[in-house]
Motif scaffolding. Structure first.
Motif, PDB file in Angstrom:
ATOM      1  N   ARG A  67       0.853  -1.182   0.000  1.00 44.29           N
ATOM      2  CA  ARG A  67       0.000   0.000   0.000  1.00 44.29           C
ATOM      3  C   ARG A  67       0.900   1.248   0.000  1.00 44.29           C
ATOM      4  NH1 ARG A  67      -2.988   2.407   4.696  1.00 44.29           N
ATOM      5  NH2 ARG A  67      -2.160   4.191   3.531  1.00 44.29           N
ATOM      6  N   ALA A  75      -0.869  10.504  -5.702  1.00 42.89           N
ATOM      7  CA  ALA A  75      -1.288   9.133  -6.020  1.00 42.89           C
ATOM      8  C   ALA A  75      -0.454   8.550  -7.151  1.00 42.89           C
ATOM      9  CB  ALA A  75      -2.770   9.116  -6.395  1.00 42.89           C
ATOM     10  N   GLU A 107     -10.959   2.567  -1.068  1.00 39.25           N
ATOM     11  CA  GLU A 107     -10.166   3.178  -0.009  1.00 39.25           C
ATOM     12  C   GLU A 107     -10.798   3.043   1.369  1.00 39.25           C
ATOM     13  OE1 GLU A 107      -8.715   7.072  -0.859  1.00 39.25           O
ATOM     14  OE2 GLU A 107      -8.090   6.563  -2.906  1.00 39.25           O
ATOM     15  N   SER A 112      -6.525   3.538   1.467  1.00 39.04           N
ATOM     16  CA  SER A 112      -5.885   3.789   0.175  1.00 39.04           C
ATOM     17  C   SER A 112      -5.986   2.509  -0.651  1.00 39.04           C
ATOM     18  CB  SER A 112      -4.406   4.162   0.357  1.00 39.04           C
ATOM     19  OG  SER A 112      -3.675   3.034   0.797  1.00 39.04           O
TER      20      SER A 112
END
Length: 350
Positions: A67, A75, A107, A112
């Motif tokens: 992650r 991003a 998310e 996320s």
């Protein structure tokens, strides 16, 4: 993803930051029913530069979760979908990658996007000291297998594995040079002799790119897992992969194969390990096995020195602002002139 033992349960085990095991379990049960057979336990894998990596087990199976870092902003710099896409595409080719399990872009699960892949048993060798127990012969074989795997990666036809649109290879080197020049400008807070000279010289000598291929972007020994047979079991950390000039991967590998002339350097290197092949041998092996023209490799290696100098200067800049913590950051700035000098020397040798 080294060969460390599975995490053991404790009386009141607290999961590592960024990983809600209950939500992860619910997601896996929903998307991959039957995969998990018991309560999940996890530990954070140390050593990663950017994205967070965890090992997860139910006591029988083992998986890895990737992650973005906590509190990430950009991003595009931590694109889980991109990483998952490339290992999914390469799975089943001659390039060893972990088996992909799941991509989750919701998310609400972990805060996320993230992806899950099978755990691969192996060791990422980060220093010459870690390689020492292997001895010269085994060290040599491990590093040579690094070249052979790179040849296999660059031989993959992007279209045949669904990666025809994975990047923009046209003008790749020019864009890379401009990108890292802008990165340098964003970190300027001191005089750096030779850095502008190196950047300009690289621009004047820009080579014609080889036929494009899938490139890793950060290919080195500690981004692969070596098994007990000294062969590569998996290539990791695909966050910088794209379609581009394959010799950028080779130039970076050649750069990492040269010892850094700074006692007590905070940057680890395996190049001083007994048996580690010199850069020239790695380049020759790559050329022989790939059939690619490596006559301009000095440019690519010099560019790697420049790129790492810029990255290190950015770290030094953040250190001067009090934005980094931990051991070794106070010496990062001393490395930058060394990298610049190596870049200029390498380019002149070409």
């Amino acid at each position: 993803m080294s060969s460390s033992p599975p995490p053991q349960p404790s009386a009141r085990e607290v999961p590592p930051p960024g990983l809600d095991l209950e939500k992860l379990r619910s997601c896996l049960d929903r998307e991959r029913p039957g995969l998990v057979g018991g309560p999940l336990r996890a530990q954070l894998i140390q050593g990663g530069r950017s994205n967070l990596t965890y090992t997860v087990t139910d006591g029988a199976g083992r998986w890895v979760v990737r992650r973005p870092p906590l509190g990430h902003v950009l991003a595009t710099a931590h694109d889980m979908k991109r990483e998952h896409r490339v290992i999914t595409a390469l799975h089943g080719t001659a390039v060893p990658v972990p088996t992909p399990v799941l991509l989750c872009e919701d998310e609400s699960v972990l805060g996320s996007p993230f992806y899950v892949m099978e755990f691969v048993d192996g060791t990422p060798y980060r220093t010459a000291e870690q390689l020492a127990p292997l001895g010269p012969e085994r060290t040599r074989e491990a590093v040579l297998s690094l070249v052979d795997t790179l040849v296999d990666l660059h031989a993959v036809d992007p279209e045949s594995v669904g990666l025809a649109d994975f990047g923009r290879p046209e003008g790749f080197l020019d864009r890379q040079l401009r990108r890292w020049g802008k990165q340098l400008d964003a970190s300027r807070n001191r005089e750096l002799g030779g850095i502008d000279e190196l950047h300009a010289a690289l621009g004047r000598a820009l080579p014609d790119s080889a036929a494009p291929s899938v490139i890793h972007g950060d290919y080195r020994l500690d981004n692969v897992l070596i098994g007990g047979d000294d062969r590569i079991k998996a290539v990791l950390d695909w966050e910088m992969s794209t379609l581009g000039d394959p010799l950028t991967d080779l130039g970076l590998l050649a750069m990492y194969s040269r010892p850094i002339d700074l006692p007590g350097s905070p940057i680890s290197t395996t190049a001083t390990a007994a048996g580690h092949p010199a850069a020239a041998e790695l380049i020759e092996r790559y050329a022989e096995r790939s059939g690619r023209d490596t006559s301009a490799i000095s440019w690519y290696t010099a560019f790697a020195w420049f790129k790492l100098a810029v990255i290190l200067e950015g770290i030094h800049y953040r250190y001067t602002l009090g934005q980094t913590v931990g051991a070794g950051f106070d010496r990062i700035g001393d490395l930058v002139p060394v990298f610049i000098e190596h870049g200029l020397t390498t380019l002149q040798e070409g």
